[in-house]
Design a protein around this motif. Structure first.
Motif, PDB file in Angstrom:
ATOM      1  N   ARG A   1       0.894  -1.204   0.183  1.00  0.00           N
ATOM      2  CA  ARG A   1       0.353   0.211  -0.089  1.00  0.00           C
ATOM      3  C   ARG A   1       0.647   1.593   0.071  1.00  0.00           C
ATOM      4  O   ARG A   1       0.499   2.399   0.079  1.00  0.00           O
TER       5      ARG A   1
ATOM      6  N   VAL B   1       3.592   4.151  -0.531  1.00  0.00           N
ATOM      7  CA  VAL B   1       4.714   4.153  -1.379  1.00  0.00           C
ATOM      8  C   VAL B   1       6.494   3.316  -1.621  1.00  0.00           C
ATOM      9  O   VAL B   1       6.947   3.383  -2.834  1.00  0.00           O
TER      10      VAL B   1
ATOM     11  N   ARG C   1       8.212   1.157  -4.773  1.00  0.00           N
ATOM     12  CA  ARG C   1       8.575   1.800  -5.398  1.00  0.00           C
ATOM     13  C   ARG C   1      10.030  -0.391  -5.118  1.00  0.00           C
ATOM     14  O   ARG C   1      10.755  -0.217  -5.770  1.00  0.00           O
TER      15      ARG C   1
ATOM     16  N   ARG D   1      12.276  -4.792 -12.298  1.00  0.00           N
ATOM     17  CA  ARG D   1      12.722  -4.327 -12.922  1.00  0.00           C
ATOM     18  C   ARG D   1      12.967  -2.954 -12.965  1.00  0.00           C
ATOM     19  O   ARG D   1      13.048  -1.856 -12.637  1.00  0.00           O
TER      20      ARG D   1
ATOM     21  N   ALA E   1      13.433   0.106 -14.656  1.00  0.00           N
ATOM     22  CA  ALA E   1      12.813   0.842 -14.974  1.00  0.00           C
ATOM     23  C   ALA E   1      12.296   1.877 -14.334  1.00  0.00           C
ATOM     24  O   ALA E   1      12.075   2.721 -14.370  1.00  0.00           O
TER      25      ALA E   1
ATOM     26  N   LEU F   1      13.918   6.725 -10.058  1.00  0.00           N
ATOM     27  CA  LEU F   1      14.160   5.961  -8.194  1.00  0.00           C
ATOM     28  C   LEU F   1      15.921   5.457  -8.296  1.00  0.00           C
ATOM     29  O   LEU F   1      16.147   4.955  -9.472  1.00  0.00           O
TER      30      LEU F   1
ATOM     31  N   HIS G   1      13.138  -1.397 -25.268  1.00  0.00           N
ATOM     32  CA  HIS G   1      12.506  -2.468 -25.055  1.00  0.00           C
ATOM     33  C   HIS G   1      11.744  -1.640 -23.443  1.00  0.00           C
ATOM     34  O   HIS G   1      12.453  -0.620 -22.614  1.00  0.00           O
ATOM     35  N   PHE G   2      10.681  -1.732 -23.184  1.00  0.00           N
ATOM     36  CA  PHE G   2       9.537  -0.939 -22.674  1.00  0.00           C
ATOM     37  C   PHE G   2      10.375  -1.102 -21.458  1.00  0.00           C
ATOM     38  O   PHE G   2      10.715  -2.102 -20.881  1.00  0.00           O
ATOM     39  N   MET G   3      10.152   0.068 -20.714  1.00  0.00           N
ATOM     40  CA  MET G   3      10.500   0.021 -18.895  1.00  0.00           C
ATOM     41  C   MET G   3       9.789   0.042 -17.916  1.00  0.00           C
ATOM     42  O   MET G   3       8.965   1.041 -17.840  1.00  0.00           O
ATOM     43  N   LEU G   4       8.726  -0.846 -18.265  1.00  0.00           N
ATOM     44  CA  LEU G   4       7.613  -0.710 -16.719  1.00  0.00           C
ATOM     45  C   LEU G   4       7.335  -2.240 -16.244  1.00  0.00           C
ATOM     46  O   LEU G   4       8.147  -3.427 -16.456  1.00  0.00           O
ATOM     47  N   VAL G   5       6.915  -1.921 -15.167  1.00  0.00           N
ATOM     48  CA  VAL G   5       6.683  -3.346 -13.961  1.00  0.00           C
ATOM     49  C   VAL G   5       5.501  -3.789 -14.237  1.00  0.00           C
ATOM     50  O   VAL G   5       4.492  -3.170 -14.080  1.00  0.00           O
ATOM     51  N   ASP G   6       5.898  -5.831 -15.082  1.00  0.00           N
ATOM     52  CA  ASP G   6       4.738  -6.158 -15.558  1.00  0.00           C
ATOM     53  C   ASP G   6       3.623  -5.752 -15.151  1.00  0.00           C
ATOM     54  O   ASP G   6       3.083  -6.485 -14.676  1.00  0.00           O
ATOM     55  N   THR G   7       4.003  -6.616 -13.610  1.00  0.00           N
ATOM     56  CA  THR G   7       3.342  -7.012 -12.266  1.00  0.00           C
ATOM     57  C   THR G   7       2.145  -5.795 -11.497  1.00  0.00           C
ATOM     58  O   THR G   7       1.638  -6.029 -10.513  1.00  0.00           O
ATOM     59  N   LEU G   8       2.749  -4.717 -12.043  1.00  0.00           N
ATOM     60  CA  LEU G   8       2.633  -3.444 -11.721  1.00  0.00           C
ATOM     61  C   LEU G   8       1.149  -3.046 -12.649  1.00  0.00           C
ATOM     62  O   LEU G   8       1.158  -3.247 -13.808  1.00  0.00           O
TER      63      LEU G   8
ATOM     64  N   GLU H   1       0.273   2.277 -11.770  1.00  0.00           N
ATOM     65  CA  GLU H   1       1.237   2.627 -10.743  1.00  0.00           C
ATOM     66  C   GLU H   1       2.239   3.212 -11.921  1.00  0.00           C
ATOM     67  O   GLU H   1       3.224   3.185 -11.396  1.00  0.00           O
TER      68      GLU H   1
ATOM     69  N   VAL I   1       2.446   6.926 -12.391  1.00  0.00           N
ATOM     70  CA  VAL I   1       3.168   7.966 -11.395  1.00  0.00           C
ATOM     71  C   VAL I   1       4.067   7.469 -10.371  1.00  0.00           C
ATOM     72  O   VAL I   1       4.850   8.016 -10.659  1.00  0.00           O
ATOM     73  N   LEU I   2       4.436   6.134 -10.700  1.00  0.00           N
ATOM     74  CA  LEU I   2       5.691   5.823  -9.901  1.00  0.00           C
ATOM     75  C   LEU I   2       6.781   6.573  -9.871  1.00  0.00           C
ATOM     76  O   LEU I   2       7.400   7.081 -11.259  1.00  0.00           O
ATOM     77  N   GLY I   3       7.639   6.810  -8.863  1.00  0.00           N
ATOM     78  CA  GLY I   3       8.153   7.872  -8.565  1.00  0.00           C
ATOM     79  C   GLY I   3       7.683   9.356  -8.504  1.00  0.00           C
ATOM     80  O   GLY I   3       8.754  10.186  -7.833  1.00  0.00           O
TER      81      GLY I   3
ATOM     82  N   VAL J   1       0.326   4.576  -0.941  1.00  0.00           N
ATOM     83  CA  VAL J   1      -0.223   5.372  -2.433  1.00  0.00           C
ATOM     84  C   VAL J   1      -1.879   5.252  -2.502  1.00  0.00           C
ATOM     85  O   VAL J   1      -2.558   4.645  -2.091  1.00  0.00           O
TER      86      VAL J   1
ATOM     87  N   ARG K   1      -4.104   5.457  -5.086  1.00  0.00           N
ATOM     88  CA  ARG K   1      -4.659   4.183  -5.989  1.00  0.00           C
ATOM     89  C   ARG K   1      -5.349   5.314  -6.362  1.00  0.00           C
ATOM     90  O   ARG K   1      -5.437   5.823  -7.677  1.00  0.00           O
TER      91      ARG K   1
ATOM     92  N   LYS L   1       4.058   7.491 -19.344  1.00  0.00           N
ATOM     93  CA  LYS L   1       4.824   7.876 -17.920  1.00  0.00           C
ATOM     94  C   LYS L   1       5.569   9.481 -18.162  1.00  0.00           C
ATOM     95  O   LYS L   1       5.794  10.260 -17.746  1.00  0.00           O
TER      96      LYS L   1
END
Lengths: 302, 536
Positions: free
Chosen positions: A161, A163, A167, A174, A177, A183, B101-108, B112, B115-117, B127, B129, B168
């Motif tokens: 939940r 931040v 991160r 990844r 990313a 970050l 090569h996409f800079m994405l987090v597949d599981t998010l 998310e 807005v990461l960062g 967060v 949501r 992003k």
């Protein structure tokens, strides 16, 4: 046999497993394999005994345990994050180092290669109402038990939940990313490993406090079972805690059944058999963080 | 000085360039990746940075984005000289990068990831949501980049993932958008969508840098062009003033032939036959469904399709690397059921695999050793249990010269070659077998124009010599250039069959994404498959 007594015993036994597995969840969610749990727990146990021995104050002992755990975690983080060495090798090295170093300190301080002198344990808490609960009351009134329950809940919220958790998980899945978003990957990986060191050391402190002393190799493989619990719990604090309760129950059962007709040697294998069965039953569906075990090198990313 | 080669200033007059790179130099060991490169991006323009692989485009952009540091040279943003130590600095300066090569987090989730960062917070630590999803949806509406904010990124189509990447950068407030080979992984329809979105962004004032080696894209989108070769800027200017032939010549350093020669041939006897083949993928899900095809001597059969629609499993079955569930494979009249890859090679099969570093080569071994792989039993390389190293090196020398592998040094490790030369190395080994059937997967992926052209020439020469060639590629221009017949694979089936003269990229693209199926039954399938699609 009193069912409540059994639950109380299972809860009590599962505390060190839970703390170590909870910590490892943070390390591995950040992408760093932590098989150094055994060494971290051992350091924490010795830290507690040294602190409590020197001051007679269990809280100082707890603080010393935390310091020892953080120091061990820092070594693992330096080796794996800063110098990008193999994470399993580093973990093994730390386990061997901790086994040797704690024994060395034991003989230097207590002039015995097997055990320390007796130290104070953690005091009970007089919490209104709690102590009146039959059987469970005394367990729940133990500070580290309550702290463990709280830490698991806080850990679950922090990982999924907060931040920080978002991160940390992105760094474990990844890192490239996360880095391209600005970050600091290294910071989050350090944080994960240090949290793991601190919590594993708390688990070690609990063992020493329960036993009022440090004995050589006293963690006795609990760190490895905690790793299994973390995997069975699919890298989530609640899952890991549930798995640890299962192992705690297996161990409590083994203790309960001692003296019955079962051969003791077979009984003692029970927690480990449960571990193997749980791993075999769950591991197929458990998906580790994608970047787990992969050092992050900013120059070669992307 | 490279000033002479720098593109002319845009017509925006006195405004400072959005980005000005001056004399940027960067070495990797002995390799000079960027040699005094200068480049200006005017505010609000679409600028194409073109060049072959290894020309230094990506290196230049990674320095601009702070992922690596230049050894020399300056970067100015909006007229002010800046130092960009890390991506966070670049973001602050308004630069956004969409990586190849996409800079994405597949599981998010999508939200998310975006807005990461810079997460909207709740109670300081948590967060928020709901706020994150609202922010992403608002942004998506504003720039007309529709995305499902709550969906997990890993399950989304590539085109949508790319949109998330663009969002992003916009969420970071990017005014300059750098796209590194953005169309490499997209279907023609997705490319159309992307270009539409980029034009919208451009109309709203965003500067766009498009890194590419596809010249059609340059003509379709860019206002100005800069061409790089071997680490230097070798030319550029207004896109309208440059022909694609001229740009290609600058990229390669020599003129390229317009058309590849091919001999008209009459249909001949089939050399490769696949009959109602079924196969599962690694997870045990159906991947190839009732595929039947034949390739005749002197024919190239192209298989088009978005990757992951069963093409690789089909090829693995033919090569003997995967056991089919049902069906038959016949090479030169002999059924191959239960035959090992080596027996298939002996029957006349050669295989150029798609993954050159894992399947095609052993990167740690020398060129000479790689050229002998799988052919070590040939008499020429030594009788008895021992290899004749002299013969190995001698033959390697001949093949490397023949197939123009650079550098032609038999002792060099295969991993040290560029992608194009690795591909030529595999072609040298496989094509010199004298096999009658060639199966070729993605032969020019990641290969630069010059090497691609020479591989294409080789394949056509093999066809003209009477070989049967089965070509799998997601590059439609390649399929259309080389093939005599084209099949489209979608979800494990052949859903469409045609000839290059009777179709175009757009039509094939519709079949590749299953969108043309609604129109009616396709001739190629016969519609005889049981069951209603894959479970899960």
């Amino acid at each position: 046999m009193d069912a409540l007594l059994f639950v109380a015993a299972a809860l009590r036994i599962s505390v060190p497993y839970t703390l170590a597995a909870l910590g490892a969840t943070f390390s591995e969610r950040g992408g760093v394999i932590n098989i150094a749990l055994e060494g971290m727990m051992l350091s924490g146990a010795l830290g507690y005994v040294l602190g409590a021995h020197a001051t007679g104050n269990p809280w100082i002992g707890l603080a010393a345990a935390l310091a020892a755990g953080l120091a061990t975690g820092l070594i693992h983080a330096l080796v794996t994050v800063r110098f990008r060495a193999d994470q399993i090798t580093s973990g093994l090295g730390i386990n061997l180092l901790a086994a040797g170093l704690t024994k060395f300190i034991l003989t230097q301080v207590f002039h015995s290669s097997s055990n320390s002198t007796r130290v104070v344990g953690m005091p009970g808490w007089r919490l209104a109402g709690l102590e009146n609960l039959p059987a469970l009351g005394s367990v729940l009134a133990t500070p580290l038990v309550l702290m463990t329950v709280a830490l698991v809940l806080v850990g679950q919220a922090a990982l999924f939940r907060s931040v920080f958790g978002l991160r940390l998980r992105s760094v474990g899945e990844r890192p490239e990313a996360a880095a391209t978003l600005g970050l600091p990957v290294t910071f989050y990986r350090y944080a994960g490993v240090l949290i793991s060191g601190a919590l594993a050391a708390l688990g070690g402190a609990w063992l020493a406090s329960e036993q009022h002393s440090f004995t050589d190799g006293m963690t006795n493989g609990r760190g490895y079972i905690a790793i299994a619990a973390m995997i069975v719990g699919k890298w989530s604090p609640l899952g890991a805690a549930a798995a640890c309760l299962l192992f705690g129950a297996a161990e409590a059962l083994q203790i309960t059944l001692q003296g019955s007709a079962f051969p003791t040697e077979l009984l003692q294998t029970l927690p480990y058999v449960v571990t193997m069965l749980a791993l075999a039953g769950f591991i197929g569906r458990a998906i580790p963080p994608r970047a787990l075990g992969t050092p992050y090198d900013p120059e070669h990313a992307g | 000085m490279s000033d002479a080669a720098a593109p002319p200033a845009a017509s925006t007059g006195t405004r400072a360039p959005a980005i000005a790179l001056r004399d940027i130099t960067r070495r990797f060991g002995a390799v000079l990746a960027n040699d005094r490169v200068s480049l200006e991006i005017a505010p609000g323009e679409i600028h194409a940075l073109v060049g072959e692989n290894g020309a230094g485009k990506s290196t230049l952009m990674r320095m601009l984005y702070g992922m690596i540091q230049p050894d020399a040279g300056t970067i100015a943003v909006d007229g002010r000289v800046v130092r960009i130590h890390r991506p966070a600095d670049a973001i602050r300066l308004g630069l956004g990068m969409v990586h190849q090569h996409f800079m994405l987090v597949d599981t998010l989730t999508v939200a998310e990831n975006v807005v990461l960062g810079r997460e909207p917070r709740r109670a300081g630590l948590g967060v928020d949501r709901t706020a994150a999803e609202a922010r992403v949806t608002a942004l998506a509406d504003r720039y007309r980049l529709p995305v499902p904010a709550r969906a997990r990124v890993g399950g989304l189509p590539v085109g949508v993932q790319q949109r998330v990447e663009i969002l992003k950068t916009l969420d970071q407030g990017a005014r300059v958008l750098i796209l590194d080979e953005p169309t490499a992984v997209l279907t023609p329809q997705e490319v159309d969508d992307l270009f539409r979105m980029l034009r919208t962004l451009h109309a709203q004032g965003t500067s766009i840098v498009l890194i590419t080696h596809k010249l059609a894209e340059v003509k379709a989108l860019a206002e100005r062009v800069t061409v790089m070769r071997a680490g230097r800027v070798v030319g550029g200017g207004e896109a309208a003033a440059l022909t694609t032939a001229r740009i290609a010549e600058l990229m390669v350093g020599r003129p390229l032939a317009d058309d590849l020669p091919r001999v008209a041939r009459e249909p001949e006897a089939p050399l490769l036959e696949v009959r109602t083949l079924d196969a599962d993928d690694d997870r045990g899900l159906p991947a190839v469904r009732r595929v039947s095809l034949t390739v005749a001597a002197g024919e190239v059969l192209g298989i088009a399709g978005v990757e992951g629609n069963g093409q690789s499993e089909l090829i693995e079955c033919i090569a003997g690397l995967r056991a089919p569930l049902r069906g038959e494979i016949v090479i030169a009249g002999r059924t191959m059921h239960g035959r090992s890859p080596r027996e298939r090679a002996a029957a006349g099969l050669a295989h150029i695999p798609s993954d050159r570093l894992h399947r095609g080569l052993v990167p740690e071994m020398s060129l000479a050793e790689n050229l002998a792989l799988g052919r070590h039993r040939e008499r020429e390389l030594g009788a008895g249990p021992l290899l004749d190293r002299g013969a190995l090196v001698a033959r390697a020398g001949r093949l490397l010269a023949d197939y123009d592998v650079r550098p032609p040094d038999p002792a060099r490790r295969a991993g040290q070659l560029s992608g194009g030369n690795q591909q030529k190395l595999i072609a040298a080994r496989e094509l010199s077998r004298g096999a009658s059937v060639l199966i070729v997967a993605h032969p020019t992926r990641g290969v630069d124009l010059g090497a691609a052209e020479s591989i294409h020439r080789r394949l056509l020469a093999e066809r003209d010599r009477g070989r049967a060639v089965l070509l799998v590629s997601s590059e439609l221009s390649e399929i259309l250039t080389l093939s005599d017949r084209v099949c489209v694979m979608y979800e494990g089936r052949i859903v469409h069959e045609t000839r290059p003269s009777e179709t175009d990229e757009r039509t094939l693209g519709l079949h590749m994404t299953g969108r043309a199926q609604a129109g009616g039954a396709d001739a190629a399938t016969g519609g005889d498959t049981a069951g209603g699609g894959a479970a899960s």
